[in-house]
Every structure is written in C-alpha cells, then in structure tokens.
Design a protein around this motif. Structure first.
Motif, mmCIF file in Angstrom:
data_model
loop_
_atom_site.group_PDB
_atom_site.id
_atom_site.type_symbol
_atom_site.label_atom_id
_atom_site.label_comp_id
_atom_site.label_asym_id
_atom_site.label_seq_id
_atom_site.Cartn_x
_atom_site.Cartn_y
_atom_site.Cartn_z
ATOM 1 N N TYR A 163 30.434 37.075 22.284
ATOM 2 C CA TYR A 163 30.853 38.230 23.071
ATOM 3 C C TYR A 163 31.448 37.839 24.434
ATOM 4 C CZ TYR A 163 28.001 40.353 19.490
ATOM 5 O OH TYR A 163 27.486 40.735 18.274
ATOM 6 N N PRO A 164 32.330 36.839 24.464
ATOM 7 C CA PRO A 164 32.937 36.468 25.754
ATOM 8 C C PRO A 164 33.812 37.583 26.323
ATOM 9 C CG PRO A 164 34.091 35.393 23.953
ATOM 10 C CD PRO A 164 32.863 36.020 23.360
ATOM 11 N N GLN A 165 34.286 38.481 25.456
ATOM 12 C CA GLN A 165 35.131 39.584 25.930
ATOM 13 C C GLN A 165 34.379 40.499 26.894
ATOM 14 O OE1 GLN A 165 35.376 38.338 22.795
ATOM 15 N NE2 GLN A 165 37.524 37.702 22.993
ATOM 16 N N VAL A 166 33.056 40.537 26.802
ATOM 17 C CA VAL A 166 32.271 41.338 27.737
ATOM 18 C C VAL A 166 32.398 40.766 29.145
ATOM 19 C CG1 VAL A 166 29.965 42.151 28.347
ATOM 20 C CG2 VAL A 166 30.664 42.078 25.946
ATOM 21 N N MET A 167 32.256 39.453 29.270
ATOM 22 C CA MET A 167 32.388 38.833 30.583
ATOM 23 C C MET A 167 33.823 38.912 31.084
ATOM 24 S SD MET A 167 30.848 37.519 33.114
ATOM 25 C CE MET A 167 29.221 37.292 32.365
ATOM 26 N N LEU A 168 34.787 38.784 30.176
ATOM 27 C CA LEU A 168 36.181 38.960 30.581
ATOM 28 C C LEU A 168 36.376 40.356 31.155
ATOM 29 C CD1 LEU A 168 39.126 37.932 30.676
ATOM 30 C CD2 LEU A 168 39.436 38.982 28.420
ATOM 31 N N GLY A 169 35.805 41.354 30.495
ATOM 32 C CA GLY A 169 35.918 42.719 30.992
ATOM 33 C C GLY A 169 35.316 42.872 32.377
ATOM 34 N N LEU A 170 34.155 42.267 32.608
ATOM 35 C CA LEU A 170 33.510 42.357 33.920
ATOM 36 C C LEU A 170 34.389 41.739 35.008
ATOM 37 C CD1 LEU A 170 29.851 41.408 32.917
ATOM 38 C CD2 LEU A 170 30.711 43.678 33.524
ATOM 39 N N ALA A 171 35.082 40.655 34.656
ATOM 40 C CA ALA A 171 35.947 39.986 35.633
ATOM 41 C C ALA A 171 37.285 40.701 35.780
ATOM 42 C CB ALA A 171 36.182 38.535 35.191
ATOM 43 N N PHE A 172 37.884 41.078 34.666
ATOM 44 C CA PHE A 172 39.252 41.592 34.658
ATOM 45 C C PHE A 172 39.346 43.023 35.183
ATOM 46 C CE2 PHE A 172 43.497 41.077 32.485
ATOM 47 C CZ PHE A 172 43.692 39.778 32.858
ATOM 48 N N SER A 173 38.215 43.719 35.229
ATOM 49 C CA SER A 173 38.212 45.132 35.607
ATOM 50 C C SER A 173 37.806 45.363 37.054
ATOM 51 C CB SER A 173 37.252 45.895 34.684
ATOM 52 O OG SER A 173 37.599 45.715 33.338
ATOM 53 N N TRP A 174 37.610 44.289 37.813
ATOM 54 C CA TRP A 174 37.086 44.395 39.171
ATOM 55 C C TRP A 174 37.941 45.298 40.062
ATOM 56 C CZ3 TRP A 174 32.329 42.360 39.658
ATOM 57 C CH2 TRP A 174 31.753 42.344 40.912
ATOM 58 N N GLY A 175 39.209 45.374 39.746
ATOM 59 C CA GLY A 175 40.101 46.234 40.514
ATOM 60 C C GLY A 175 39.700 47.690 40.475
ATOM 61 N N GLY A 176 38.948 48.100 39.434
ATOM 62 C CA GLY A 176 38.455 49.459 39.370
ATOM 63 C C GLY A 176 37.534 49.793 40.529
ATOM 64 N N LEU A 177 36.887 48.783 41.066
ATOM 65 C CA LEU A 177 36.068 48.946 42.275
ATOM 66 C C LEU A 177 36.909 48.787 43.533
ATOM 67 C CD1 LEU A 177 33.000 46.765 41.183
ATOM 68 C CD2 LEU A 177 33.228 49.250 40.999
ATOM 69 N N MET A 178 37.842 47.848 43.489
ATOM 70 C CA MET A 178 38.606 47.492 44.689
ATOM 71 C C MET A 178 39.503 48.621 45.175
ATOM 72 S SD MET A 178 37.786 44.456 45.721
ATOM 73 C CE MET A 178 39.174 44.142 46.820
ATOM 74 N N GLY A 179 40.150 49.335 44.261
ATOM 75 C CA GLY A 179 41.072 50.395 44.675
ATOM 76 C C GLY A 179 40.383 51.453 45.513
ATOM 77 N N TRP A 180 39.199 51.851 45.086
ATOM 78 C CA TRP A 180 38.423 52.843 45.829
ATOM 79 C C TRP A 180 37.965 52.265 47.167
ATOM 80 C CZ3 TRP A 180 37.265 57.893 44.242
ATOM 81 C CH2 TRP A 180 36.357 58.582 45.041
ATOM 82 N N ALA A 181 37.519 51.004 47.139
ATOM 83 C CA ALA A 181 36.954 50.378 48.337
ATOM 84 C C ALA A 181 37.981 50.244 49.459
ATOM 85 C CB ALA A 181 36.384 49.001 47.990
ATOM 86 N N VAL A 182 39.240 49.976 49.126
ATOM 87 C CA VAL A 182 40.221 49.785 50.200
ATOM 88 C C VAL A 182 40.562 51.102 50.889
ATOM 89 C CG1 VAL A 182 41.195 47.730 49.084
ATOM 90 C CG2 VAL A 182 42.257 49.969 48.701
ATOM 91 N N VAL A 183 40.326 52.217 50.199
ATOM 92 C CA VAL A 183 40.593 53.530 50.806
ATOM 93 C C VAL A 183 39.401 54.005 51.623
ATOM 94 C CG1 VAL A 183 41.077 55.973 50.342
ATOM 95 C CG2 VAL A 183 42.237 54.191 49.024
ATOM 96 N N PHE A 184 38.184 53.877 51.066
ATOM 97 C CA PHE A 184 37.006 54.471 51.701
ATOM 98 C C PHE A 184 36.078 53.460 52.377
ATOM 99 C CE2 PHE A 184 38.048 57.832 48.559
ATOM 100 C CZ PHE A 184 38.115 58.904 49.429
ATOM 101 N N GLY A 185 36.239 52.172 52.064
ATOM 102 C CA GLY A 185 35.347 51.175 52.657
ATOM 103 C C GLY A 185 33.961 51.194 52.065
ATOM 104 N N ASP A 186 33.796 51.798 50.891
ATOM 105 C CA ASP A 186 32.517 51.824 50.187
ATOM 106 C C ASP A 186 32.783 52.096 48.718
ATOM 107 O OD1 ASP A 186 33.045 54.536 49.901
ATOM 108 O OD2 ASP A 186 31.608 55.178 51.422
#
Length: 314
Positions: A163-186
């Motif tokens: 199941y390496p695709q699970v870890m790939l998903g955790l790494a490759f999807s980080w932008g889903g957190l980053m987009g919100w964080a750059v606008v609100f800082g949280d």
C-alpha cells in the motif's frame, strides 16, 4: 557519462518529441529527466489540491479570485518540489529501476548521472522550493516543512507493504492544507477534508498508474495497490473516488459554497467514474491515459471553486 545515441537517452513513458529532448543541451537533459520536466503530469496532479484549497479559502475570505501571486507560487513550488521528490526517489530506487523495463532507461540506472550528482541536483531544487515557501506566512512555512516527512518515507513503503500509494497520497496531497493556510494562517475543517479527499484521489489514480508495472513489481518483490487489489481494482477506485467526492462536498458545505462549486464537483465526480467505467488492468496504454486524464478532473473542480468565489463575493 554522456552518450550520442538518442535512443540511449530516451525515457519510455515520456511523450515522443517532448521539449526536453528537442531543445535542451545534451548535458542538461539527464537532469531534466530526473526532475521529470519531460513528463509534466506529476506536477499537474500535485498542483490541484493546492489550488482547490486556495480557491475555497479565498472565497470564504471574501476574495473574488484567488491571489495570482499565490497561484504562481504554488505552480512554481509544485514543479520544483515534484522534481526534487522524483530525484530523491530515483536515487533510492536506482537498483530497482534497473530491473523494470519502464524505468531502466532513467538517468541513474542507465549511468548518465551519478548518484552523487543527482543528490546535489536534488538539494539545489529543494533550496529553490524553500525560497518559494518563505514567501508565505510563518504557519505555512512550518506546515510546508512538515510535508517533508511523508515525502522522505514514501520511497521505502513499496519495499515493506502493498500500500505505498497511501503514503504517496499523504505526501502528494499536502497542498490541500497549504492553500488554506496561506490565506488564513491556520487550518480549519474544510482544509482537512480537502486534504483527506486528495489522499483518496491520489490512491485511486496512482493505483491505475501502478498497473503498468504490476508484473515487473511482482517479479522483484515490490508492493503496490495494483497487486493487492488486482481484479478488484474497480471496487477500490469506486470507494476511493466516491469518498473523495463526499469529503470535498462536505468541505463545500462547511465553507457555505454555492451552486457553482457543486457543479464543479459534479463534473469532477463524473470524470472519476468515467475512469472506473473505462479501466482495464491488462491494457497499460489505457491505464496511462486514464491516469493522465486526472489533470482534467482537477481543472473541473478548480473552475467550480473559482466561479463560486466570484459569485459569492460580487
């Protein structure tokens, strides 16, 4: 090491006549191939979670459109960090890549770039990525640095699990957190839901991709969800894609999105289930086509989120 034989420097899964092969000097070409500049699908799939999250956050924040500067920075970051991650992966996998038909022509196993030179190139790309990251707020900088943990772990997972695709998903999807964080800082619930949905989306499309190497991976003892699910892959895709759509819908509800966002989500969902309908595990060319088609799925959802932000803040 260099070669004048054009076939010796070609990469099987790169598009024939791509700009790297046509225009770059011979000494640059192997490094461009390490960074996958000749295969842009990677950053085209790394980028959407960043832009989805940014577009959603911008609409909630009261902006008609996502910041062009942030869109550009995420684009540059996706290209650079995807290149650094691929270089890191190729350094670690050089002996494995030499045993797989699709990957043995890569720069390191083919002898065109040494592991030491590749490591220096990886560091250079990572430093450019750090420079881009420092353009954001302090919370986003720390969050971006934390993304290196799943990135560092991912290449080892296929050696110990199916199941390496699970870890790939955790790494490759980080932008889903980053987009919100750059606008609100949280971080808030919509960002977390976008992130988890992106992980599931990644597991789905990378399972399709992994079916190209299923037989070679089995021979050399490497794991993948393509091997784990094999004949039942359509069921896995249905679950992963279905949950991704539900979670994104939940993020939209929590963010109080309007009709346009849900139209984009419906188009995104239809594209994903078209992939399930077309999937054939024994057709590598079709698997590659379906995998690459996910860039259009990403654009459909992004367009809906941008339209929603514009309409709600007119």
């Amino acid at each position: 090491m260099s070669t004048s034989d054009p076939h010796a420097s070609s990469i099987p899964d790169a598009q024939s006549g791509n700009w790297v092969d046509r225009f770059l000097p011979a000494w640059v070409k192997p490094y461009a191939q390490l960074a996958r500049w000749d295969r842009p699908i990677g950053w085209r799939l790394l980028l959407p979670p960043c832009w989805w999250s940014l577009a959603l956050a911008s609409g909630v924040h009261g902006d008609r459109f996502p910041s062009p500067l942030y869109l550009l920075l995420f684009l540059m970051g996706a290209v650079v960090m995807r290149g650094a991650g691929c270089t890191y992966n190729d350094i670690l996998d050089r002996d494995i890549d030499a045993q797989v038909a699709r990957t043995r022509a890569r720069p390191i196993p083919s002898g065109r770039v040494s592991a030491k030179a590749a490591a220096a190139f990886m560091v250079a790309q990572a430093l450019v990525g750090l420079g881009i990251l420092l353009c954001f707020n302090p919370f986003s900088v720390l969050l971006g640095i934390a993304s290196l943990i799943p990135v560092a772990i991912y290449p080892f997972m296929k050696r110990i699990t199916n199941y390496p695709q699970v870890m790939l998903g955790l790494a490759f999807s980080w932008g889903g957190l980053m987009g919100w964080a750059v606008v609100f800082g949280d971080l808030s619930l919509p960002a977390v839901l976008i992130y988890v949905a992106s992980v599931l989306w990644t597991i789905g499309y990378d399972t399709i991709y992994a079916h190209q190497d299923r037989e070679d991976d089995a021979l050399i003892g490497m794991g993948s969800t393509a091997q784990a699910f094999a004949e039942t892959t359509p069921k896995l895709l249905t679950v992963c894609y279905g949950l991704a759509v539900v979670l994104i819908g939940g993020a939209m509800v929590d963010a109080q999105c309007g009709f346009a966002a849900f139209v984009g989500l419906a188009a995104f969902a239809r594209h994903l289930f078209w992939q399930v309908e077309r999937f054939d595990k024994d057709n590598p060319d079709l698997c590659l086509m379906l995998f690459k088609s996910n860039r259009w799925a990403g654009w459909l959802l992004f367009a809906g989120l941008v339209a929603d932000g514009y309409l709600r803040n007119m």
